[in-house]
Design an enzyme around this catalytic site. Structure first.
Site: not given
Length: 943
Positions: A316-318, A351-352
């Site tokens: 994933a990417m925040e 987390h993100e």
């Protein structure tokens, strides 16, 4: 000619001239007449460094993009407001793979500085572009740089790239999405692509009516253009780094909800996967509300989107306000997702969302401190999910995180948490076990050292002090060590503590003051993990610390040089049989001692594994603990029992403890009722089985198989083939039965075959228990018809988590022709997506029949794999480690070394090649040190 060329390129990209508003922010006033560009013949590139000059700072980007999902290209314009600090004729910024067709410079009143199109120079090696202004840009003034550009939508996973999905009717649909971290914003638009260059962004996107455009901020206005296209204009963003910018054009569906504080949360997915978004929405709302309360800082954007992208390399990417995910990390299908899948999705979302504060609100100054982003986000997963979803028992997984970190850190090829990184490949490699897992475990140790309240107060102070800014390691230590001053108005007094509780940069620990900066520098600025050796001498414990290495031994000639200069400030804890108290002792020297009393029977050091260090018990220490576990294992917590098992087997690998002693330690496991220590002990036995199975050592393989199935018979027989029970019970069932079937346990194989036959008879429509599906499929995949049916189901399934289970089963086939076919499909990228190729290669390599096949494949297609994934990426590292971690002979080590030498130009840029060779050396040494002992011990058990 230049203007015509620009129009021709825009036309090719599917852009037509419209009467869009003349005040559109991204478009400058036209010069009074067309002029030829200034020549570039006499100009040379003005900048020689990898990092950009600091004397021009971007303040605001006005970005207009028009992706064409038919032509698979896009065009764009960007107007960047600049603050110039020194007189200069040059603006140097990043761009990679972009066709910049027009460059003009405007003053702060938007008047052109030149009546000519400005020269644009490129330095592809540094991914930089320089624009020359014939008129000097004066220090202290603001200017605007206007650029027109175009590019193809990327074929990989970086920049502004194309993704596809297939509907159930077989139609392939395109979408365009972004992934910029760490250094790929420059592939989508010209920008100052370094984390310290924070700016505001005003983004506009042109699209068809059939599509939706998403970006970091909500749409403020949608304009219908003359050609029927829509132009979405998004609200101005907060100040942020370029790697957090994101935009997507797709036809996805969404579900939405609103948090208690009014933030709109939406989850997007391909239309036919819309039903799999509901769990993620519920979790995201719950976790976002938790973080607002824990950090005592309101989430600063009006919305938070979470989008499942069909082609996505990372987990994933925040991106701020627009988080992108691999589908397996966001979508949850109750029919096919297991208990472990639920934990994974929840943890990734946690987390993100943690990154929206750690990383987005406060960003590291440079990539050498990426752990300030990733270590914190990894650790906050455990804090947040434990608070919001206690039934998931995520604290059980923290030990795996720390053990993974120790596994990497106990190799000589490891690195400090904070390490130099300059080139894109070096920066990409920083996203590793050290930054994520070691970072999280060091923070866990720090939290236990400071107490929960002081830790929380300090990180809130850190976030408030550096909001919308950048920070270094030292800034965190200062924030944790400082008291709140009167003028600092926190909205809640609970996050300040008084000067009576703490002095600047010092804490009271076991009656002594420790300097926090000095202590934490030993954990973040030096490589490795310490081993504390404990020796009982009367009423004292004698303590000695050293760097723990699995590939070196104190008897080696190189040992003194490997230990030179290493010293940690260890917040030591221990527990004894005479008290329920946790005793604390700061160990800041190579040797030390503590008084425990003559009456003490046993001592367990590193209570609940809160500290990031291993412990070796000299003399009778291990014997005392082995006896304790046999007599009354519940005298120790499950974390302490797990810690002992881990440390013992790590020490056998390093040649510091005999293997039979470690095997005796887990002799109590028949009495163990907790999943975590049970799986830890079983995991080592499985690892030994796999290494001797691959080396084709039949007597040891057969005896170890018999021993595991005999010793764990009762616990195997207690398992049901269902999804019932707690998450811990389901995890144990899944892993235990998977191993039993792999070992050829007849009852397990019969039940799995029976379930697989039912699945086949239902024409693959029967939903098997999700926790058991992969085991059932793996047994069924050993027959030709079963393998073919699974491949057919894989092709048409709409659940990515289900497909991953099937792919693992397909890769377990003992037929090398089938394994070769899978690898071919992975390379083609149609049936098996390219995003899954690295995992597929690792799956095949894990198969005893496939490990040499996978390694040969990597050597043959190395250049293709690097083209697909980028050199320093996680995927390339996963491929290298996944294929070489199985090797355990000097011949294999030589073969790997020769291959790395043949690609020296690339291999020399990678740290992972050294890690791979260290891993093989570790396996060789394990066999040399322990195979004979294992054989003898098994012979005794079998007799």
């Amino acid at each position: 000619m230049v203007r015509f060329l620009v129009l021709a390129l825009l036309s090719l990209a599917g852009v037509t001239q419209t009467s869009a508003s003349p005040t559109q922010a991204s478009e400058p006033p036209n010069p009074t007449e067309e002029q030829p560009p200034l020549g570039t013949g006499s100009l040379s590139f003005p900048w020689s460094h990898l990092r950009l000059p600091g004397y021009i700072v971007p303040l605001h980007y006005h970005l207009l993009l028009h992706p064409n999902l038919t032509m698979l290209s896009y065009s764009g314009t960007v107007r960047i407001e600049l603050q110039v600090q020194n007189n200069t004729n040059w603006v140097v910024l990043h761009s990679k793979g972009l066709r910049i067709t027009t460059a003009t410079m405007l003053d702060q009143n938007l008047a052109h500085l030149s009546d000519k199109v400005l020269p644009v120079l490129h330095n592809p090696t540094h991914e930089q572009t320089a624009i020359f202004s014939p008129r000097v840009l004066s220090g202290g003034q603001k200017y605007f740089l206007f650029l027109e550009f175009g590019a193809e939508l990327g074929e990989g996973f970086y920049g502004f790239y194309r993704s596809t999905y297939r509907t159930s009717s077989g139609e392939t649909r395109n979408l365009a999405s972004t992934h910029f971290e760490p250094t790929s914003a420059r592939m989508a638009f010209p920008c100052f692509d370094e984390p310290s260059f924070k700016a505001n962004y005003s983004i506009s996107i042109r699209r068809s009516r059939a599509h939706t455009a998403l970006s970091n901020m909500p749409v403020e206005q949608t304009v219908v253009l003359d050609d029927g296209l829509m132009e979405d204009r998004f609200a101005v963003s907060v100040r942020m780094s370029s790697y957090l910018v994101a935009f997507i054009v797709c036809d996805f569906r969404s579900v939405s909800a609103t948090t208690a504080s009014g933030v709109k949360v939406s989850v997007y997915a391909a239309p036919e996967k819309w039903q799999q978004t509901h769990y993620a929405l519920k979790a995201a709302v719950k976790l976002l509300e938790f973080y607002e309360k824990y950090f005592n800082i309101k989430y600063p954007l009006p919305k938070q989107d979470l989008v499942a992208i069909p082609d996505f390399q990372a987990g994933a990417m925040e991106n701020w306000g627009l988080i992108t995910f691999r589908e397996t990390s966001l979508l949850f299908d109750p029919a096919t997702s297991s208990g472990s899948d639920r934990v994974w999705v929840t943890m990734v979302i946690a987390h993100e969302l943690a990154h929206q504060w750690f990383g987005n609100l406060v960003t590291m100054q440079w990539w050498n401190d990426i752990w300030l982003n990733e270590g914190f986000a990894r650790y906050m997963e455990y804090i947040s999910v434990n608070a919001t979803y206690p039934k998931l028992r995520v604290e059980d997984y923290l030990v795996d995180t720390c053990f993974a970190a120790i596994g990497r850190d106990s190799l000589n090829s490891s690195r400090p948490i904070s390490s130099a990184a300059e080139s894109p490949t070096q920066i990409e490699e920083m996203f590793d076990t050290v930054s994520y897992d070691k970072g999280a475990c060091v923070l866990h140790m720090l939290r236990h050292y400071l107490t929960d309240q002081v830790f929380q107060s300090g990180i809130v102070r850190y976030l408030r002090r550096y909001s919308y800014s950048n920070a270094h390691n030292q800034d965190l230590w200062d924030s944790l060590a400082n008291t709140c001053s009167e003028e600092e108005e926190f909205s809640s007094g609970e996050h300040c503590y008084s000067s009576r509780q703490a002095a600047k940069n010092a804490y009271l620990y076991a009656g002594e003051h420790l300097d926090l900066t000095s202590m934490m520098n030993t954990w973040t600025l030096q490589t490795g993990v310490p081993l504390v050796t404990v020796t009982r001498q009367g009423s004292h414990l004698l303590l000695k610390q050293e760097r723990f290495l699995r590939t070196a031994h104190p008897s080696d000639p190189t040992w003194p040089s490997l230990q030179q200069g290493f010293l940690w400030h260890i917040p030591l804890t221990y527990r004894t049989d005479t008290s329920t108290s946790i005793h604390r002792h700061p160990m800041t020297t190579l040797t030390d001692s503590v008084e425990v009393g003559e009456e003490v029977g046993w001592v367990k050091v590193n209570v609940d594994m809160a500290g990031y260090y291993l412990v070796h018990y000299d003399g009778s220490g291990w014997d005392d603990l082995i006896q304790l576990l046999k007599d009354n294992h519940t005298a120790l917590t499950f974390m302490d029992r797990t810690h002992l098992i881990h440390n013992a087997f790590q020490l056998t690998t390093a040649g510091r403890l005999s293997l039979d002693k470690a095997l005796d330690l887990i002799g109590y496991l028949r009495s163990e009722s907790h999943t975590v220590p049970l799986l830890e002990g079983l995991g080592y036995l499985e690892a030994f089985y796999r290494i001797v199975e691959r080396r084709d050592i039949p007597d040891v393989t057969q005896n170890l198989r018999k021993y595991i199935l005999w010793y764990f018979r009762d616990v195997i027989d207690r398992q049901t083939w269902s999804d019932k029970g707690s998450v811990s019970e389901r995890r144990l069932r899944s892993e235990l039965l998977s191993l039993a079937c792999h070992l050829g346990d007849l009852p397990c194989l019969k039940q799995a075959q029976r379930s697989f036959t039912h699945w086949l008879d239902s024409n693959s429509t029967l939903n098997l228990p999700a926790d058991m599906a992969e085991t059932v499929y793996s047994v069924g995949a050993q027959e030709d018809t079963g393998w073919a049916s699974l491949l057919q189901t894989y092709t048409h399934s709409l659940s990515e988590t289900h497909k991953r289970k099937i792919l693992s089963a397909l890769a377990s086939s003992r037929d090398t022709n089938k394994l070769t076919r899978l690898l071919e499909l992975g390379l083609e990228g149609e049936v098996i997506r390219t995003q899954d190729l690295d995992s597929l290669i690792a799956m095949v390599a894990r198969n005893p029949k496939g490990h040499h096949l996978a390694w040969s494949y990597v050597q043959k297609y190395w250049s293709t794999l690097v083209d697909k994934f980028q050199l320093g990426s996680f995927s390339i590292r996963n491929i290298i480690i996944g294929t070489t971690a199985q090797f355990s002979s000097t011949e294999e080590l030589t073969e790997v070394r020769v291959f790395f030498e043949s690609i020296h130009e690339q291999a020399s840029q990678l740290r992972v090649t050294e890690v791979a060779m260290d891993n093989i050396q570790k396996n060789i040494l394990w066999l040399q040190r322990n195979l004979g002992t294992l054989r003898s011990w098994l012979d005794q058990q079998i007799d």
